[in-house]
Design a protein around this motif. Structure first.
Motif, short mmCIF file in Angstrom:
data_model
loop_
_atom_site.label_atom_id
_atom_site.label_comp_id
_atom_site.label_asym_id
_atom_site.label_seq_id
_atom_site.Cartn_x
_atom_site.Cartn_y
_atom_site.Cartn_z
N GLU A 60 168.23 80.71 -73.51
CA GLU A 60 167.19 81.71 -73.73
C GLU A 60 167.48 82.62 -74.92
N TYR A 92 162.46 71.86 -75.32
CA TYR A 92 163.01 73.03 -76.02
C TYR A 92 163.63 74.05 -75.07
N THR A 93 162.86 74.47 -74.07
CA THR A 93 163.39 75.53 -73.19
C THR A 93 164.50 75.00 -72.29
N ARG A 119 166.49 81.20 -78.41
CA ARG A 119 165.15 80.67 -78.68
C ARG A 119 164.41 81.52 -79.70
#
Lengths: 223, 223
Positions: free
Chosen positions: A125, A119-120, A128
């Motif tokens: 950023e 995911y990251t 998210r």
């Protein structure tokens, strides 16, 4: 000796591992191979891009035939080397149907795994959201419960009485979720499957070296 | 008459269409079938869930063998009815390799298509970002250019000299992007492929009814 085959691979990658297992099962040792590093970005190197314009590993070819999609490579290898090594496509139509069904379902499992584990890495950023992380985890949990149910019904292997291409393609993903901390008690059938096949020669021989040398993650421990 | 087969399907869905094309190619007419509505949520009905716990269409079975994954169903049908209708897996190893490679790559194409076309349907409002929409569109455009290149190299069909399972599985996705407004001039090989296969009997017979009755979208016109 499979001197007319070349595999460019990365350690711990389920798609790479699939092809390695299939090659072992078919007694296709001695192929040309090169271990590349994802961390160093070697999957985007010219050597890989020339074989696989997607810049992904594995990059695999037999003679001049390129088979970078790992499941495609596995089916191809079984079809071309049918009478060599272990038979990986069952003769029984019911088992065959289940095998193909599970192979393609495994791509959904992989997608849901990737949505959580990467995911990251995949989502910038600013884009998210905790709500997305939560939903992705719930989706993966539901997916794993489906596979838990499949093994509950099918027994030791995913399609039929013997190890088949369904196991070649799905096992690395199951091992991957345990490497990322999935709780064995909460998924007992998956855990039994994971542990019982660890010692199968094709799997033991190709076990990701990085996994022997480094600790896994606990990212999925509460799933 | 394929009375021992059942297909639950939705009109315009590429995965459903694949199975319909494969059945036609193999002269497997007369199967039990039921057209369901995605709009009415019928893919989540008990009838579907009993066959396909993922609540997706198609739901397909032959005898008691469930093959809901459309590509799995296509490979299975060709394998079980090899000598019936048109041969869909080429004999030549090079063509076979390319066929399997393209079948599995088509799942990546579908994923990238879905990321653009279903964005507002899949992503909750609070999690939507213009930057993600833009990136997804660029990713789909790059993917379609890859397929444009494949057709440039391969000619009329995706794998070899004849229509194969690669075409069965990929054609509905190519038709889908044009249904959503992809510009024929910007993707001339894809457009030629799309237009030339429209009149193939298996495709013409199964052309989505809703597409004949309603206008498409222009969502992809600037891609």
């Amino acid at each position: 000796m499979a001197k007319d085959m070349t595999l460019l691979w990365g350690s711990g990658s389920p798609p790479c591992w699939r092809v390695q297992i299939a090659l072992e099962e078919k007694n296709l040792q001695g192929y040309n191979q090169k271990l590349l590093s994802f961390e160093k970005g070697e999957h985007k190197s010219k050597e890989v891009m020339d074989m696989n314009p997607r810049g992904q590993l594995p990059a695999f070819k037999h003679k001049t035939y390129v088979l970078n999609e790992s499941c495609a490579a596995c089916i191809y290898l079984e079809t071309q080397f049918k009478s060599q090594g272990n038979q990986l496509i069952p003769d029984c139509p019911a088992e065959q149907a289940q095998m193909y069904q599970r192979i393609f379902e495994s791509l959904t499992l992989n997608q849901k795994m990737a949505d959580v584990i990467y995911y990251t890495w995949k989502v910038p950023e600013a884009e998210r959201h905790d709500s997305a992380v939560k939903r992705n985890r719930e989706t993966l949990s539901a997916e794993l419960k489906l596979w838990e149910g499949y093994l509950q019904a099918s027994g030791s292997f995913l399609a039929g009485k013997n190890f088949s291409l369904a196991d070649v393609t799905v096992y690395p993903s199951i091992a991957y979720v345990f490497r990322f901390g999935l709780c064995e008690e909460r998924y007992p059938k998956l855990a039994a499957y994971y542990n019982s096949l660890k010692s199968r020669p094709s799997i033991k021989t190709t076990w990701p070296r990085t996994w022997l040398e480094t600790q896994g993650s606990d990212m999925l421990k509460d799933l």
